[in-house]
Design an enzyme around this catalytic site. Structure first.
Site, PDB file in Angstrom:
ATOM      1  N   ALA A  67      15.018  35.631   0.898  1.00 13.51           N
ATOM      2  CA  ALA A  67      15.084  35.873   2.254  1.00 13.51           C
ATOM      3  C   ALA A  67      13.711  36.334   2.544  1.00 13.51           C
ATOM      4  O   ALA A  67      13.296  37.560   1.841  1.00 13.51           O
ATOM      5  CB  ALA A  67      16.185  36.374   2.927  1.00 13.51           C
ATOM      6  N   GLY A 110      18.050  35.336  -2.253  1.00 12.82           N
ATOM      7  CA  GLY A 110      18.181  34.157  -1.576  1.00 12.82           C
ATOM      8  C   GLY A 110      17.738  32.860  -2.228  1.00 12.82           C
ATOM      9  O   GLY A 110      18.155  31.531  -2.177  1.00 12.82           O
ATOM     10  N   GLU A 113      20.088  32.369  -5.110  1.00 15.77           N
ATOM     11  CA  GLU A 113      21.349  31.630  -4.572  1.00 15.77           C
ATOM     12  C   GLU A 113      21.293  30.358  -4.051  1.00 15.77           C
ATOM     13  O   GLU A 113      22.227  29.848  -4.233  1.00 15.77           O
ATOM     14  CB  GLU A 113      21.635  32.549  -3.283  1.00 15.77           C
ATOM     15  CG  GLU A 113      21.986  34.009  -3.661  1.00 15.77           C
ATOM     16  CD  GLU A 113      22.179  35.170  -2.434  1.00 15.77           C
ATOM     17  OE1 GLU A 113      21.307  35.098  -1.620  1.00 15.77           O
ATOM     18  OE2 GLU A 113      23.418  35.594  -2.129  1.00 15.77           O
ATOM     19  N   GLU A 133      19.087  42.329  -4.272  1.00 18.87           N
ATOM     20  CA  GLU A 133      19.070  42.930  -2.769  1.00 18.87           C
ATOM     21  C   GLU A 133      19.811  44.261  -2.448  1.00 18.87           C
ATOM     22  O   GLU A 133      19.309  44.950  -1.818  1.00 18.87           O
ATOM     23  CB  GLU A 133      20.346  41.800  -2.212  1.00 18.87           C
ATOM     24  CG  GLU A 133      19.786  40.623  -1.796  1.00 18.87           C
ATOM     25  CD  GLU A 133      19.940  39.588  -2.817  1.00 18.87           C
ATOM     26  OE1 GLU A 133      19.866  39.993  -3.998  1.00 18.87           O
ATOM     27  OE2 GLU A 133      20.092  38.277  -2.537  1.00 18.87           O
TER      28      GLU A 133
HETATM   29  N1  DAK Z   1       9.573  38.163   1.701  1.00 20.43           N
HETATM   30  C1  DAK Z   1       8.687  38.332   2.663  1.00 20.43           C
HETATM   31  N2  DAK Z   1       7.423  38.415   1.814  1.00 20.43           N
HETATM   32  C2  DAK Z   1       7.417  38.362   0.506  1.00 20.43           C
HETATM   33  C3  DAK Z   1       8.495  38.237  -0.223  1.00 20.43           C
HETATM   34  C4  DAK Z   1       9.890  38.208   0.679  1.00 20.43           C
HETATM   35  N3  DAK Z   1      11.046  37.801   0.109  1.00 20.43           N
HETATM   36  N4  DAK Z   1       8.254  38.156  -1.463  1.00 20.43           N
HETATM   37  C5  DAK Z   1       7.040  38.125  -1.500  1.00 20.43           C
HETATM   38  N5  DAK Z   1       6.509  38.282  -0.311  1.00 20.43           N
HETATM   39  C6  DAK Z   1       5.196  38.388   0.087  1.00 20.43           C
HETATM   40  C7  DAK Z   1       4.695  39.674  -0.201  1.00 20.43           C
HETATM   41  O1  DAK Z   1       4.809  40.694   0.727  1.00 20.43           O
HETATM   42  C8  DAK Z   1       3.205  39.600  -0.257  1.00 20.43           C
HETATM   43  O2  DAK Z   1       2.371  39.437   0.962  1.00 20.43           O
HETATM   44  P1  DAK Z   1       1.005  39.999   1.423  1.00 20.43           P
HETATM   45  O3  DAK Z   1       1.033  41.495   1.009  1.00 20.43           O
HETATM   46  O4  DAK Z   1       0.175  39.440   0.439  1.00 20.43           O
HETATM   47  O5  DAK Z   1       0.819  39.867   2.735  1.00 20.43           O
HETATM   48  C9  DAK Z   1       3.151  38.221  -0.953  1.00 20.43           C
HETATM   49  O6  DAK Z   1       4.302  37.570  -0.857  1.00 20.43           O
HETATM   50  C10 DAK Z   1       2.773  38.314  -2.550  1.00 20.43           C
HETATM   51  O7  DAK Z   1       3.900  39.325  -3.058  1.00 20.43           O
HETATM   52  P2  DAK Z   1       3.485  40.276  -4.062  1.00 20.43           P
HETATM   53  O8  DAK Z   1       1.921  40.926  -4.018  1.00 20.43           O
HETATM   54  O9  DAK Z   1       4.807  41.203  -4.276  1.00 20.43           O
HETATM   55  O10 DAK Z   1       3.354  39.417  -5.328  1.00 20.43           O
HETATM   56  P3  DAK Z   1       3.873  39.625  -7.014  1.00 20.43           P
HETATM   57  O11 DAK Z   1       3.420  38.323  -7.752  1.00 20.43           O
HETATM   58  O12 DAK Z   1       3.055  40.811  -7.280  1.00 20.43           O
HETATM   59  O13 DAK Z   1       5.387  39.759  -6.982  1.00 20.43           O
HETATM   60  C11 DAK Z   1       7.757  39.269  -6.540  1.00 20.43           C
HETATM   61  C12 DAK Z   1       6.257  38.560  -6.746  1.00 20.43           C
HETATM   62  C13 DAK Z   1       8.579  37.898  -6.010  1.00 20.43           C
HETATM   63  C14 DAK Z   1       8.280  39.731  -7.695  1.00 20.43           C
HETATM   64  C15 DAK Z   1       7.389  40.202  -5.398  1.00 20.43           C
HETATM   65  O14 DAK Z   1       6.700  39.769  -4.220  1.00 20.43           O
HETATM   66  C16 DAK Z   1       8.916  40.444  -5.020  1.00 20.43           C
HETATM   67  O15 DAK Z   1       9.681  41.461  -5.622  1.00 20.43           O
HETATM   68  N6  DAK Z   1       9.465  40.082  -3.752  1.00 20.43           N
HETATM   69  C17 DAK Z   1      10.613  40.338  -3.215  1.00 20.43           C
HETATM   70  C18 DAK Z   1      11.907  39.937  -3.773  1.00 20.43           C
HETATM   71  C19 DAK Z   1      12.910  40.140  -3.248  1.00 20.43           C
HETATM   72  O16 DAK Z   1      13.565  41.525  -2.916  1.00 20.43           O
HETATM   73  N7  DAK Z   1      13.965  39.206  -2.884  1.00 20.43           N
HETATM   74  C20 DAK Z   1      15.272  39.419  -2.204  1.00 20.43           C
HETATM   75  C21 DAK Z   1      15.108  39.205  -0.735  1.00 20.43           C
HETATM   76  S1  DAK Z   1      16.666  39.568   0.035  1.00 20.43           S
HETATM   77  C22 DAK Z   1      21.940  37.059   4.496  1.00 20.43           C
HETATM   78  C23 DAK Z   1      22.210  36.210   3.283  1.00 20.43           C
HETATM   79  C24 DAK Z   1      21.186  36.286   2.464  1.00 20.43           C
HETATM   80  C25 DAK Z   1      20.156  37.201   2.310  1.00 20.43           C
HETATM   81  C26 DAK Z   1      20.070  37.854   3.811  1.00 20.43           C
HETATM   82  C27 DAK Z   1      21.056  37.736   4.723  1.00 20.43           C
HETATM   83  N8  DAK Z   1      23.174  36.797   5.755  1.00 20.43           N
HETATM   84  C28 DAK Z   1      24.312  36.004   5.460  1.00 20.43           C
HETATM   85  C29 DAK Z   1      22.748  37.501   6.864  1.00 20.43           C
HETATM   86  C30 DAK Z   1      19.219  37.198   1.323  1.00 20.43           C
HETATM   87  C31 DAK Z   1      18.359  38.245   1.235  1.00 20.43           C
HETATM   88  C32 DAK Z   1      17.573  38.334  -0.007  1.00 20.43           C
HETATM   89  O17 DAK Z   1      17.223  37.177  -0.621  1.00 20.43           O
END
Ligand code: DAK
Length: 259
Positions: A67, A110, A113, A133
């Site tokens: 997400a 997500g 998922e 998460e």
């Molecule tokens: N969201 C927003 N931006 C993201 C992002 C994300 N999930 N993942 C990456 N980006 C953006 C980064 O902010 C960066 O943007 P700029 O700084 O260039 O503006 C750009 O993508 C490149 O990211 P990195 O510089 O970090 O790139 P790397 O290759 O070094 O790393 C990475 C890639 C995917 C390992 C890293 O970006 C990362 O760890 N991203 C976050 C992964 C994460 O934590 N995913 C879980 C998200 S929480 C719900 C149900 C489900 C959910 C929520 C609510 N309800 C029922 C209400 C689900 C929640 C989730 O999925």
């Protein structure tokens, strides 16, 4: 076909290629993208020519990084109660076509998922899976706490969820998170091979088999077997069953008509 900014759809020989394309954010799923995915699934489901939906990420780095965390940051508690991502993935799971998640790059949160809601998962040597998460102070909320344990078992699911560890495609195959592990350059061949088998089947039998497995999975065995029996009774009433059995007897390829 209408194309959105972040989700591309191409139909080719019975396959609906749904590509998540927000490369600059590692294909993170913001609300617009989720709407577009829903619209694409609606379109694919209605199209009689489509038997398989392949979900993939553009850019080579990511399937989907979960997400959109910037949007999550602004969310209030009651916004978690709307169908949202969890509802969409239920829709994906219940889709009447066969769904294949082709994971090349990150499938996190997500994104993982979404892959879990698909019928068949493939990973390349560049794939990375994880449910990170808890690092954000939330839990996997789009089916991750439920589907992951059903796919890989409770112990391994708890390990992945509680540690937030990221595993590669080879390990994902070893623990049963994906069914196929291939080198990146072989991914398209593998999709074609697996889809090729599915494309030869009748759409009615595909749907009945998929729903019998999915709906029966969480039920007691008596009820689940009854669902199977009723589904088979429906299959027995189809022209496709006559065609499939006749084709075998006549030593030819069946030509199913979806009737
Ligand atoms: N969201 C927003 N931006 C993201 C992002 C994300 N999930 N993942 C990456 N980006 C953006 C980064 O902010 C960066 O943007 P700029 O700084 O260039 O503006 C750009 O993508 C490149 O990211 P990195 O510089 O970090 O790139 P790397 O290759 O070094 O790393 C990475 C890639 C995917 C390992 C890293 O970006 C990362 O760890 N991203 C976050 C992964 C994460 O934590 N995913 C879980 C998200 S929480 C719900 C149900 C489900 C959910 C929520 C609510 N309800 C029922 C209400 C689900 C929640 C989730 O999925």
């Amino acid at each position: 076909m209408e194309q959105s900014n972040y989700v591309e759809a191409v139909i080719e020989s019975g396959i609906y290629w749904l590509t998540l394309n927000r490369i600059e954010a590692r294909n993170a799923l913001d609300s617009n993208m989720l709407d577009e995915i829903e619209r694409a699934f609606g379109e694919a489901e209605k199209n009689q020519d489509v038997k398989v939906i392949v979900v993939q990420g553009a850019g080579g780095k990511s399937f989907a990084a979960g997400a959109d965390i910037k949007q999550l940051n602004a969310k209030k508690p009651l916004e978690a109660l709307v169908p949202g991502m969890q509802g969409l993935y239920r829709r994906v799971e219940n889709c009447n076509k066969v769904t294949i998640a082709a994971v090349d790059g990150y499938a996190l949160g997500g994104g993982c998922e979404l892959a879990l809601a698909c019928d068949i998962r493939m990973a390349t040597n560049h794939a990375k899976f994880g449910l990170p998460e808890l690092n954000l102070g939330i839990i996997p909320g789009a089916g991750g706490t439920q589907r992951l344990s059903r796919v890989i078992g409770k112990g391994r699911a708890l390990d992945m969820i509680l540690t937030g560890k990221i595993i590669d495609g080879e390990e994902a195959e070893r623990i049963g998170l994906v069914t196929y592990y291939v080198q990146r350059e072989k991914l398209k061949d593998k999709i074609d091979e697996v889809s090729g088998h599915i494309l030869k089947k009748g759409p009615i039998a595909i749907q009945l088999a998929k729903h019998a497995v999915n709906k029966g999975y969480d039920l007691d065995i008596e009820t689940a077997l009854w669902i199977e029996k009723l589904s088979q009774a429906v299959a027995f009433g189809t022209d496709d069953k006559q065609e499939g059995t006749a084709a075998f007897i006549e030593k030819r390829q069946a030509e199913f008509q979806n009737k």
